[in-house]
Design a protein around this motif. Structure first.
Motif, PDB file in Angstrom:
ATOM      1  N   HIS A 379     -23.715 -17.653  -3.685  1.00  0.00           N
ATOM      2  CA  HIS A 379     -24.165 -17.062  -2.310  1.00  0.00           C
ATOM      3  C   HIS A 379     -24.162 -18.638  -1.517  1.00  0.00           C
ATOM      4  O   HIS A 379     -23.572 -18.655  -0.606  1.00  0.00           O
ATOM      5  CB  HIS A 379     -25.607 -16.596  -2.351  1.00  0.00           C
ATOM      6  CG  HIS A 379     -26.114 -16.740  -0.899  1.00  0.00           C
ATOM      7  ND1 HIS A 379     -25.784 -15.430   0.101  1.00  0.00           N
ATOM      8  CD2 HIS A 379     -26.990 -17.477  -0.091  1.00  0.00           C
ATOM      9  CE1 HIS A 379     -26.226 -15.620   1.129  1.00  0.00           C
ATOM     10  NE2 HIS A 379     -27.097 -16.945   1.062  1.00  0.00           N
ATOM     11  N   GLY A 529     -33.362  -8.288  15.578  1.00  0.00           N
ATOM     12  CA  GLY A 529     -34.567  -8.991  15.594  1.00  0.00           C
ATOM     13  C   GLY A 529     -35.137  -8.676  14.190  1.00  0.00           C
ATOM     14  O   GLY A 529     -34.502  -8.104  13.066  1.00  0.00           O
ATOM     15  N   PHE A 530     -36.260  -9.400  13.586  1.00  0.00           N
ATOM     16  CA  PHE A 530     -36.908  -9.025  12.201  1.00  0.00           C
ATOM     17  C   PHE A 530     -37.718  -7.835  12.286  1.00  0.00           C
ATOM     18  O   PHE A 530     -38.197  -7.499  13.056  1.00  0.00           O
ATOM     19  CB  PHE A 530     -37.674 -10.198  12.181  1.00  0.00           C
ATOM     20  CG  PHE A 530     -37.330 -11.511  11.872  1.00  0.00           C
ATOM     21  CD1 PHE A 530     -36.784 -11.958  10.472  1.00  0.00           C
ATOM     22  CD2 PHE A 530     -37.036 -12.453  12.655  1.00  0.00           C
ATOM     23  CE1 PHE A 530     -36.526 -12.957  10.288  1.00  0.00           C
ATOM     24  CE2 PHE A 530     -36.822 -13.761  12.452  1.00  0.00           C
ATOM     25  CZ  PHE A 530     -36.135 -14.169  11.019  1.00  0.00           C
ATOM     26  N   GLY A 555     -32.323 -17.608   1.457  1.00  0.00           N
ATOM     27  CA  GLY A 555     -31.861 -18.389   2.472  1.00  0.00           C
ATOM     28  C   GLY A 555     -33.281 -19.084   3.152  1.00  0.00           C
ATOM     29  O   GLY A 555     -33.591 -20.109   3.191  1.00  0.00           O
ATOM     30  N   ALA A 580     -33.982 -12.234  17.375  1.00  0.00           N
ATOM     31  CA  ALA A 580     -34.826 -13.135  16.407  1.00  0.00           C
ATOM     32  C   ALA A 580     -34.968 -14.553  17.089  1.00  0.00           C
ATOM     33  O   ALA A 580     -33.995 -14.879  17.761  1.00  0.00           O
ATOM     34  CB  ALA A 580     -34.376 -13.176  15.205  1.00  0.00           C
TER      35      ALA A 580
HETATM   36  P1  ADP Z   1     -30.447 -12.866   2.949  1.00  0.00           P
HETATM   37  O1  ADP Z   1     -30.002 -13.415   4.479  1.00  0.00           O
HETATM   38  O2  ADP Z   1     -29.709 -13.286   1.890  1.00  0.00           O
HETATM   39  O3  ADP Z   1     -31.094 -11.674   3.216  1.00  0.00           O
HETATM   40  P2  ADP Z   1     -32.504 -14.663   3.902  1.00  0.00           P
HETATM   41  O4  ADP Z   1     -33.880 -15.443   3.241  1.00  0.00           O
HETATM   42  O5  ADP Z   1     -31.766 -15.475   4.695  1.00  0.00           O
HETATM   43  O6  ADP Z   1     -31.882 -13.843   2.860  1.00  0.00           O
HETATM   44  O7  ADP Z   1     -33.248 -13.843   4.938  1.00  0.00           O
HETATM   45  C1  ADP Z   1     -34.159 -12.664   4.817  1.00  0.00           C
HETATM   46  C2  ADP Z   1     -34.225 -11.678   5.597  1.00  0.00           C
HETATM   47  O8  ADP Z   1     -34.601 -12.007   6.955  1.00  0.00           O
HETATM   48  C3  ADP Z   1     -32.941 -10.799   5.696  1.00  0.00           C
HETATM   49  O9  ADP Z   1     -32.630 -10.078   4.841  1.00  0.00           O
HETATM   50  C4  ADP Z   1     -33.272 -10.149   7.062  1.00  0.00           C
HETATM   51  O10 ADP Z   1     -33.814  -9.100   7.008  1.00  0.00           O
HETATM   52  C5  ADP Z   1     -34.067 -11.076   7.991  1.00  0.00           C
HETATM   53  N1  ADP Z   1     -33.351 -12.007   8.809  1.00  0.00           N
HETATM   54  C6  ADP Z   1     -33.129 -13.398   8.700  1.00  0.00           C
HETATM   55  N2  ADP Z   1     -32.588 -13.687   9.797  1.00  0.00           N
HETATM   56  C7  ADP Z   1     -32.314 -12.699  10.779  1.00  0.00           C
HETATM   57  C8  ADP Z   1     -31.997 -12.742  12.089  1.00  0.00           C
HETATM   58  N3  ADP Z   1     -31.396 -13.838  12.630  1.00  0.00           N
HETATM   59  N4  ADP Z   1     -32.139 -11.260  12.667  1.00  0.00           N
HETATM   60  C9  ADP Z   1     -32.760 -10.438  12.082  1.00  0.00           C
HETATM   61  N5  ADP Z   1     -33.171 -10.509  10.618  1.00  0.00           N
HETATM   62  C10 ADP Z   1     -33.125 -11.920  10.228  1.00  0.00           C
END
Ligand code: ADP
Length: 603
Positions: A379, A529-530, A555, A580
């Motif tokens: 990844h 968004g989250f 990440g 977000a």
């Molecule tokens: P991955 O991207 O592999 O899912 P991350 O740790 O980067 O793993 O992100 C975890 C989770 O956070 C994501 O699955 C997503 O649900 C949420 N997320 C991260 N960045 C954003 C964003 N910019 N907007 C909405 N949700 C986000």
């Protein structure tokens, strides 16, 4: 602790006992004072006595020699030889009168052998001795016996006290007559004056003949025997036949006397006892008061001293108690201190164990995370790999079209990307190995540019509008260049992932603000968004809302760990207008000089 009440008021009974104690002390004082004043008085009286005796004897001696001298005068002898001749007796009277005036004697007179007075100095006076017979007087008898005649007696006619000196006038062995000189003694009394001491002259019978006290006169100071009474009756020295006894209280008078051996008299001075008692009493009073004051003073001093000693003893006791308490308290504190030290030691040991356990836990979790992460390395490397593939494909196309320079540029980019991939792998290894580089000064804008460049193609393909609000001046932050780029790359990739889920317009905001202790970099997108769950768990490793093909959920976990390692923080939330918003809190750093991080060389 209350002060022990030892103070007692002096009581009247104590004072009375004190006064009683004084008496044995006052007795010797009284004796001493009496002896002193007696001596003083005796000395004084002795002088007076000597003076008076000298005066008396001087008076008498002056006339003692007169009768024998006068007896030898021819006029006197002639008178005795012709006693019937009036002329002779007249001239004798005149001679004796003249001699009396010259010598100051009281009376001078001439007696015939039968005791009749033939001539006298007082022949002109009424009480003249002439023709009177004094043969009963002892001085006449003594003179007729050939001895010097002496006698004290009251004048039978004058009533004046006098002392008689007589001497016989002899012709071969026959006594013709007697020459008599009478000395007046009354005036010796008047010499005494008005004094508290009294004069007392007693004759050989112990009868007072001269005295400064008129009512003592001719009183007997001792018991008279019969012979003496008869002699007094015969010679009639006093007006009375039997002198009454002199009633004197022996306790009232101090007597000091001197005997005149030649005439058998005693001259005494009688001092009233009060003369002595008064100064003695004053001395005893003064001495007693002084002693009392002294005893009271000593008592007071002793009482004070006792109070002082009690006070000192009390203070000492209090101090000892205080010291004891301090000692006990010190021991308590020492015990407490050692217990605290022990506790600190135990805590430190526990802390060490905890840190060790934490370290081990972190290590273990990292190892397990790394084990699991190995699956996700793809990844992390997929993006540069995809880019490399894309650059390589492009380079082939460019070479086909003879665009060698562009192809070379692509190759250079490929080289840079492989270098970065190596760096990422090294970083992941370091992450697992607890390999940490000290933060350094990193310029923020170039790092953002690099991260954007990596994702530029995808962004353009998705038609994402970039709204960039960064200051022109370079912002220097404490970070590692690779780690910062890695974080920024992850966040931008997540934003693009999220924007992929929404239709146009897709927007990405980048802004930075300077805070008191650093720089806040905001990344905002207008994606969905989250989710509620993601807001709470997005930091957890392997939390993802994406499919396994899209994401591994590492990440944000890595970003969070990296940011904390850099002394910063990663915050994420939803923007009020939707989408977000992620914030990187970075610490400010001094302006750096390096553009290439040493991390880039770690392989
Ligand atoms: P991955 O991207 O592999 O899912 P991350 O740790 O980067 O793993 O992100 C975890 C989770 O956070 C994501 O699955 C997503 O649900 C949420 N997320 C991260 N960045 C954003 C964003 N910019 N907007 C909405 N949700 C986000």
């Amino acid at each position: 602790m209350p002060l022990p009440s030892t103070y007692k008021r002096p009581r009247w009974r104590s004072l009375a006992v004190l006064a009683l104690l004084l008496i044995p002390l006052l007795w010797p004082l009284h004796q001493l004072a009496e002896r002193y004043y007696s001596n003083e008085l005796a000395e004084q009286n002795k002088q007076t006595l000597d003076l008076y005796v000298a005066n008396l004897l001087g008076t008498l001696r002056r006339y003692e020699v007169l009768p024998p001298i006068l007896a030898d005068l021819p006029a006197i002898r002639l008178t005795l030889q012709t006693p019937k001749s009036p002329a002779r007796r007249d001239s004798a009277n005149r001679l004796l009168s003249q001699l009396q005036q010259q010598t100051g004697a009281d009376v001078i007179y001439l007696m015939a052998a039968d005791g009749t007075t033939l001539a006298a100095s007082n022949w002109r006076q009424e009480d003249s001795f002439v023709t009177r017979n004094f043969s009963y007087r002892p001085y006449f008898r003594e003179a007729m016996q050939g001895r010097p005649g002496r006698f004290f007696g009251l004048g039978t006619t004058s009533g004046k006290r006098g002392y008689f000196f007589a001497a016989a006038i002899r012709d071969s062995d026959k006594n013709l007559g007697v020459m008599v000189v009478k000395v007046d003694l009354d005036h010796t009394e008047t010499l005494w004056g008005n004094r508290p001491e009294q004069l007392l002259v007693t004759d050989n019978y112990g009868v007072v003949i001269l005295t400064s006290q008129a009512d003592w006169r001719f009183h007997a100071t001792r018991e008279l025997d019969n012979a003496e009474r008869t002699a007094i009756a015969d010679t009639q020295p006093y007006r009375i036949q039997s002198p009454p006894p002199l009633q004197l209280k022996p306790a009232a008078w101090l007597r000091q006397g001197q005997t005149l051996d030649e005439i058998g008299w005693t001259v005494s001075i009688l001092t009233p006892r009060s003369q002595l008692d008064q100064p003695v009493r004053s001395t005893v009073a003064v001495g007693g008061s002084t002693l009392l004051a002294l005893i009271l003073l000593i008592g007071l001093l002793m009482q004070r001293r006792r109070h002082y000693l009690e006070r000192i003893a009390f203070d000492t006791q209090a101090r000892q108690q205080l010291e004891q308490r301090v000692l006990e308290r010190t021991l308590d504190l020492q015990r407490l201190n050692s217990r605290l030290k022990q506790e600190v030691l135990e805590r430190e040991q526990a802390q060490q164990k905890l840190v060790q356990a934490q370290d081990e836990l972190v290590q273990a979790s990292k190892l397990s995370a790394l084990g699991t992460m190995s699956a996700s390395i793809s990844h992390e490397l997929n993006q540069p790999l995809a880019a490399i593939r894309s650059y390589a494909d492009n380079a082939g196309v460019l070479l086909d079209h003879q665009r060698n320079d562009d192809a070379r540029a692509n190759l250079k980019l490929i080289s840079q990307l492989t270098q970065r991939m190596a760096s990422i792998i090294a970083h992941l290894r370091a992450f697992a190995r607890r390999d940490r580089h000290a933060p350094e000064s990193v310029a923020l804008q170039p790092a953002i540019d690099d991260a954007l460049a990596l994702l530029a193609k995808r962004r353009q393909a998705m038609q994402v509008e970039l709204i960039r609000d960064l200051p022109d001046a370079t912002l220097w932050v404490q970070a590692g260049e690779t780690r910062l780029r890695q974080v920024l790359g992850n966040l931008l990739a997540n934003a693009l992932d999220a924007l992929g889920e929404v239709p146009q317009p897709r927007r990405l905001w980048l802004s930075a603000e300077l805070t008191a202790d650093g720089v806040n970099l905001h990344l905002r997108d207008n994606g969905p968004g989250f989710s509620q769950e993601a807001l709470q768990r997005a930091r957890e490793p392997f939390f993802t809302t994406k499919t396994s093909a899209q994401g591994l959920g590492l990440g944000l976990a890595i970003c969070d760990t990296l940011m904390r390692a850099l002394g910063g923080e990663l915050l994420f939330a939803n923007h009020p207008d939707g989408g977000a918003q992620l914030t990187l809190r970075l610490r400010a750093a001094d302006q750096g000089i390096k553009t290439q991080s040493p991390e880039d060389f770690v392989v």
